[in-house]
Enzyme design. Sequence first.
Site, PDB file in Angstrom:
ATOM      1  CB  THR A 220      49.217  22.535  81.984  1.00 38.09           C
ATOM      2  OG1 THR A 220      47.997  22.564  82.727  1.00 38.09           O
ATOM      3  CG2 THR A 220      49.721  21.100  81.931  1.00 38.09           C
TER       4      THR A 220
ATOM      5  CE  LYS B 285      45.687  23.174  85.748  1.00 39.12           C
ATOM      6  NZ  LYS B 285      45.206  23.545  84.416  1.00 39.12           N
TER       7      LYS B 285
ATOM      8  CG  ASP C  13      39.715  21.307  81.529  1.00 40.79           C
ATOM      9  OD1 ASP C  13      40.914  21.629  81.499  1.00 40.79           O
ATOM     10  OD2 ASP C  13      38.878  21.742  80.714  1.00 40.79           O
TER      11      ASP C  13
ATOM     12  N   GLY D 271      45.311  28.664  86.554  1.00 37.64           N
ATOM     13  CA  GLY D 271      46.614  28.035  86.587  1.00 37.64           C
ATOM     14  C   GLY D 271      47.191  27.805  85.205  1.00 37.64           C
TER      15      GLY D 271
ATOM     16  CG  LEU E 196      52.420  21.247  78.054  1.00 39.24           C
ATOM     17  CD1 LEU E 196      52.090  19.931  78.747  1.00 39.24           C
ATOM     18  CD2 LEU E 196      52.921  20.999  76.637  1.00 39.24           C
ATOM     19  N   GLY E 197      49.646  24.986  78.325  1.00 38.29           N
ATOM     20  CA  GLY E 197      48.353  25.662  78.317  1.00 38.29           C
ATOM     21  C   GLY E 197      48.167  26.453  79.585  1.00 38.29           C
ATOM     22  CE  LYS E 198      48.560  32.606  78.722  1.00 36.58           C
ATOM     23  NZ  LYS E 198      49.478  33.747  78.904  1.00 36.58           N
TER      24      LYS E 198
END
Length: 648
Positions: A48, A67, A158, A46, A40-42
Amino acid sequence: MAYCLNPGCPQPQNPLTANFCQACGTPLALAGRYRLKSLLGKGGFGRTFLAEDLLADGGSPSRCVIKQIYSDSLAEEGFHSEAERLRQLGEHPQIPRLLAAIENDLGQFLVQEFAPGENLEQQIEADGPWAESKVRSLLTSLVPVLQYVHGFDIIHRDIKPANIVLKSSLTSSEPQNLPMLVDFGAAKWVRLTPAKTVIGSAGYAAPEQSMGQATFASDIYSLGLTCLHLLTGIHPFSLYSAAEDRWVWQDYLTQPVEPRFAQVLDQMVVRSLQQRYESMDQVALDLQFSQNPLIYAPKKLLARAKETMPALKNVLQSDRPDSSIRPVVVTAPQSWQRRQRLTQPVGLIRAIAVSPQRPIFATAGTDGAIRLWHLPSGQLVHTFHRRRLIGEGHSAEVTALQFHPDGRALYSASADGTIKEWDSGECCLLNTLSTAGWLPTALAVTPDGTQLISPNSDGQIVLWDIATLMPIVRLSQHQQRVNAIALSAQGNLFASASDDGTVKLWRYQRDRPQLAKTIDLSGKGAIAALLHTPHQNRPYQQLVVATSTNEVQRYDLDAQLNPAPPASFYQSASPITALALSSTGYLAVGSEDRTLTLWRLETGDCVAKLAHDWGVVAIAFSPDGQTLITASADEVISIWQRDPAAHV
């Protein structure tokens, strides 16, 4: 597809049927239970993933979000302590539940329930900017969530549209569709260790967070920018003007935002921590107040005034008197009483003007709007709103107001370099005059109503013909900013007060002023001035001057305008902010020390002290001298009434 847990894997995507990564051999099920399906994202700390729980109740896999925090990003003790806090946070219905906290050689993993629906970033890309009502509903719903989060001493760090999931529009008919605040992988428990890690999303992270010094106010900043993104449809990177050092989000609105709500958003995204909201409790209070002005919270409003008035803050926080200042002694019984206290959020007021013919008065100040009020009732009659991309109002702070003797035409001067003429009866704009880019600092209209006088920040004084609204003459004898203009009752004389340490007296000859006398204040800047004729049968005038040394002086002028030695009327321990003169010969002096004093001009006696919660910033008398209007730094307007039976 099944995604490999190893952040260094060269080919992380694998078939769903695989149990081990075909590229690096890493087991594909975290803790033998959670399978990563898609990234989903980085970021630097880290990644996700959308995942599925293979051992979920019911027999079939259920979706979840994982996560992954890279190894050594958190100490073991800190990771498990924060995981416990996140587990408690998940009890809130608008925060995904923490299902597991797992640590192994590949990193630290937080497993949370999946919040179905589109995130706000996806929604705004698909549908464009949101309406004000929808953004207000979102903010109203999320403020309690962050109050809850901060109550555990946790900072999210965030907050952005991508981390807020909303299944459908907020409507009163579907209260269950509340926004979910997701992705607590960057959250920090500040009681355990200070939040010194540089983390957050570019464009949404507060300045102090970008330097590794996140506070609860950092979440407020990010939430505020999220609201601005939703209102405009534009990323925060494009909403800040580096050249002007301010947010310009209102310039991108298709429809203006209600001023009280705009003030809340502006204070959420102030770059300075000293001026931003400190807590979500403060945001909640002002947000509620912006919806219903009857819910007035003086403590919060005073705190905001204190933050925006550093000099005033220093004065009020120190109770040590200046031994060189003589205390003011009131020589008459108190004859003035506060009749009304108006608490609508109007910003810091810079100017007040009272109509000489109609029962209305006008106020204006830092928010750029001009408001008309009914004097007997204190009710707001009309607002000339600040101009955004469109509109007729001023686009910057209003610096001065003045009514025409007819009581209907109203003139306003602004830091946007214009003077505007308004019809206060029809509530419409009549004309706009350009001051060639210079800041007009004050306004005066001659008693016969034929000329408008406007001094500027460059030291010039411009006379305008009201019939044609064309400049007649420019007077350039002052060397610095002119702060005030004072007209005599007959209109044959006016005084100009300047930062250059002089007051100049001008006589009208053939409708044009000629310099008659210059009074040297011995290096003291003149911040305000008034002219008063004690009695019609006396040939001399009285000139009252407030200086930059916090002193009020009175000069008696003879027929040739020669001044007698000045009489020191009043020496204040705090900066003097405003002067006003009543038709009955009483002088009002406002200062930053929370007190307005009233003086009998001819005798020099102090006849009243009117206490305010914060410093006085603007004052004006009614035409009959029996009503006094004051504005203070806490954004409160007070209307004072003199007892008609009083003899002073």
